[in-house]
Design an enzyme around this catalytic site. Structure first.
Site, PDB file in Angstrom:
ATOM      1  CE  LYS A  24      -4.062   1.188  -0.479  1.00 18.20           C
ATOM      2  NZ  LYS A  24      -5.026   0.946  -1.323  1.00 18.20           N
TER       3      LYS A  24
ATOM      4  CB  SER B 127      -7.949   1.210  -3.301  1.00 17.29           C
ATOM      5  OG  SER B 127      -7.684   1.176  -1.843  1.00 17.29           O
TER       6      SER B 127
END
Length: 613
Positions: free
Chosen positions: A202, A402
């Site tokens: 991430k 996401s």
């Protein structure tokens, strides 16, 4: 004197009323005149002559939805014969498919541009597939440009003949992704940054905390680029009857090829001047050499031919509706702007469709890097509720990652292109403070509070360890919810989801192998699947949401001045870099989650050289 004042006052009032009525009727008359002209033009539409060439100008931007226009722009579009700078993807696909069956259209001219329009990876692939279908009918496709960029060449490779200007070049140097890091600037100006996250891939927070890519981010970015480039080479090799090894050798050893070198390497078929190309099209359309030009119609105009426009909505007489809902942009809390996905706004739109009995199925077109976690949950919940009463199909566009994946995972089926960027199942929190910046300029704060965490949201100081621990718990909880919901929605084991999550970005092709995507295809594929799942046969019509304001509504809403036309001049390198920085800062402005927690793609994932995205 009394009568004089009375009559004078009456005269003034009468004059004011008269002027008001005149202005009122004049305004109404103006609206009536403009709307009448626009409606008349719409009804008649552009005319297609026999033996016409459909001109596909690559300066045109192709997006999921038309950009928001002002009243002035709407008036310009209604009354002007100028070409639109942007056409929607569905209009382009529909027009190319209609042209393939149109006896009056005998070929396509792919006209290159020194300022290519914007078109994302997935949209590019779907347009190319439509061009392939056109070519399968036996009709001619000819492509010509001064300089071929990789994005343009990807479409041009469909052509029966690719031509290039004698002084032109072909760009064939691969893909790259360059990230802007702001850490040094934040340190210099005294802007503090603290992050919380889950998922080693991430990387959305890296531009604010690092000065170069982490090994994990470099690994995932390289793999993504390699995957997309491999698909690119495979497609070009098949069309040009070359091997992928040959094309990769050109990439590694030459990169930028002059016209004659491009011809020697079989990337183009002929070197020609523009006037020679015009002569060729005159011959094809049966025109004489001394004619100024050939018989043609632009893609933008052809898309507005009434019989072509009608096919976009399918069976207009049917009461069975398939709602195509566009979710495009950053996901933000609240209503959001026209170029954002407001959680409350889209949630409300989906709720209306859920209760609309005429809507038999919903296609959610997602083109978003994600954003606010709470807004994503609001939208995702509505998608799940719709799926309990009617089919919901997600069509992933260029990016659906996401938070973009969060709002997709509860659909009955997910459709994506092989080069769609998706995944990035992870969560992060980014917390800014301006204490150092403020203190250096003589600004201080003091606080009185009841409760240890009462000023948790302040930006006047860094977060304490206790506060960071609290926020990290929230991030962990949201991540746990994310992977649990993915496992449930996608019928995967939680263990497997945990392995492929970690915030890692995947191409559509890899996502299908991993079970994150069901089928490879575009928006039209998703619509057909929705019709099949709803068992509608051939009796259905397509309606797109959110519905854009009509010309009449725009006029009534505002009579503001006409804005300046969009410039088509090439952007100089310095301006281009400044624009990139503006995009970075725009992403920061969109971060409005109440707890600073986000499910978002890395902000800076941009593919350069190819001008793909």
């Amino acid at each position: 004197m009394k009568d004089f004042l009375k009559y004078t006052f009456a005269s003034i009032v009468g004059s004011i009323l008269g002027i008001s009525l005149t202005i009122g009727f004049g305004f109404s008359g103006l609206i009536f005149l403009v709307v009448s002209i626009a409606s008349k033009a719409k009804d008649i539409g552009p005319q297609v002559k026999d033996k016409s060439i459909l001109v596909f100008d690559l300066a045109t931007s192709i997006t999921d939805t038309r950009p928001v226009s002002s009243t002035g722009e709407a008036l310009q579009e209604a009354l002007s014969s100028n070409e639109f700078t942007t056409i929607t993807l569905r209009k382009v696909i529909n027009s190319l498919d209609a042209a393939a069956k149109d006896d009056k259209i005998i070929g396509i001219y792919i006209k290159g541009s020194n300022t290519p329009g914007a078109m994302g990876l997935a949209n590019l692939q779907e347009v190319r597939q439509a061009l392939e279908r056109f070519g399968e009918t036996g009709k001619t496709i000819i492509a010509y440009d001064m300089d071929w960029t990789e994005r343009e060449y990807y479409l041009a490779s469909v052509a029966d003949e690719i031509l290039i200007h004698p002084l032109g070049v072909v760009e064939f140097n691969g893909l790259s992704s360059e990230i802007t890091f702001l850490t040094g600037a934040f340190d210099k100006f005294g802007i503090g940054v603290q992050v919380t996250r889950v998922g080693k891939y991430k990387s959305a927070v890296e531009p604010y905390t690092l000065e170069k890519m982490s090994p994990e981010n470099r690994q995932q970015t390289l793999q993504l680029l390699q995957n997309i480039w491999s698909q690119y080479l495979q497609t070009i090799a098949k069309s040009r009857n070359l091997t992928q090894q040959k094309l990769q050798a050109i990439t590694n050893n030459q990169g930028i090829l002059l016209a004659n070198t491009s011809l020697e390497n079989k990337l183009v078929d002929r070197v020609a001047y523009h006037d020679e190309v015009l002569t060729k099209f005159k011959e094809i359309t049966g025109k004489k050499k001394d004619d100024k030009t050939f018989t043609q119609i632009s893609l933008a105009n052809y898309s507005n031919v009434p019989r072509v426009t009608e096919t976009l909505s399918r069976d207009l007489k049917s009461n069975n509706k398939i709602a195509v809902v566009y979710a495009e942009g950053e996901i933000v809390n609240g209503i959001g702007s026209a170029r954002q996905i407001g959680g409350d706004r889209l949630g409300q739109e989906l709720r209306k469709l859920r209760f609309d009995e005429d809507v038999k199925a919903v296609v959610l077109r997602v083109n978003s890097p994600g954003g606010s976690a709470s807004a994503s949950e609001v939208i995702g919940r509505e998608v799940k509720l719709i799926s309990e009463s009617k089919p919901v199909i997600v069509s992933m566009g260029n990016v659906a990652a996401s938070g973009g994946y969060w709002i997709s995972m509860n659909a009955d089926q997910i459709i994506a292109q092989t080069n769609t960027i998706t995944g990035s199942i992870g969560v992060f929190g980014v917390l800014f403070n301006v204490q150092e910046l403020a203190n250096e300029n003589g600004i201080t704060w003091d606080v009185v509070k009841v409760g240890k965490f009462a000023d948790l949201n302040t930006t006047s100081r860094p977060k304490t360890e206790a506060e960071l621990t609290l926020i990290q718990k929230m991030v962990d909880a949201i991540y746990e919810r994310f992977i649990t919901n993915v496992a449930t929605g996608r019928n995967l084991s939680k263990t497997k989801v945990a392995e492929i999550a970690q915030g890692r970005v995947w191409s559509g092709a890899n996502a299908q192998k991993l079970g994150l995507v069901d089928e490879i295809g575009g928006i039209e594929t998703a619509i057909k699947i929705a019709a099949e799942k709803a068992e509608l046969g051939d009796s259905w019509t397509v309606e797109e949401y959110p519905k854009s304001s009509s010309l009449e509504q725009k006029i009534f809403r505002s009579l503001s001045g006409v804005e300046v036309d969009i410039s088509h001049n090439s952007m100089d390198p310095l301006t281009a870099e400044f624009k990139k920085l503006q995009e970075e800062l725009a992403s920061l402005r969109a971060m409005n989650d109440p707890y600073g927690i986000y499910t978002r793609l890395p902000f800076n994932l941009r593919m350069d050289n190819s001008k793909f995205w």
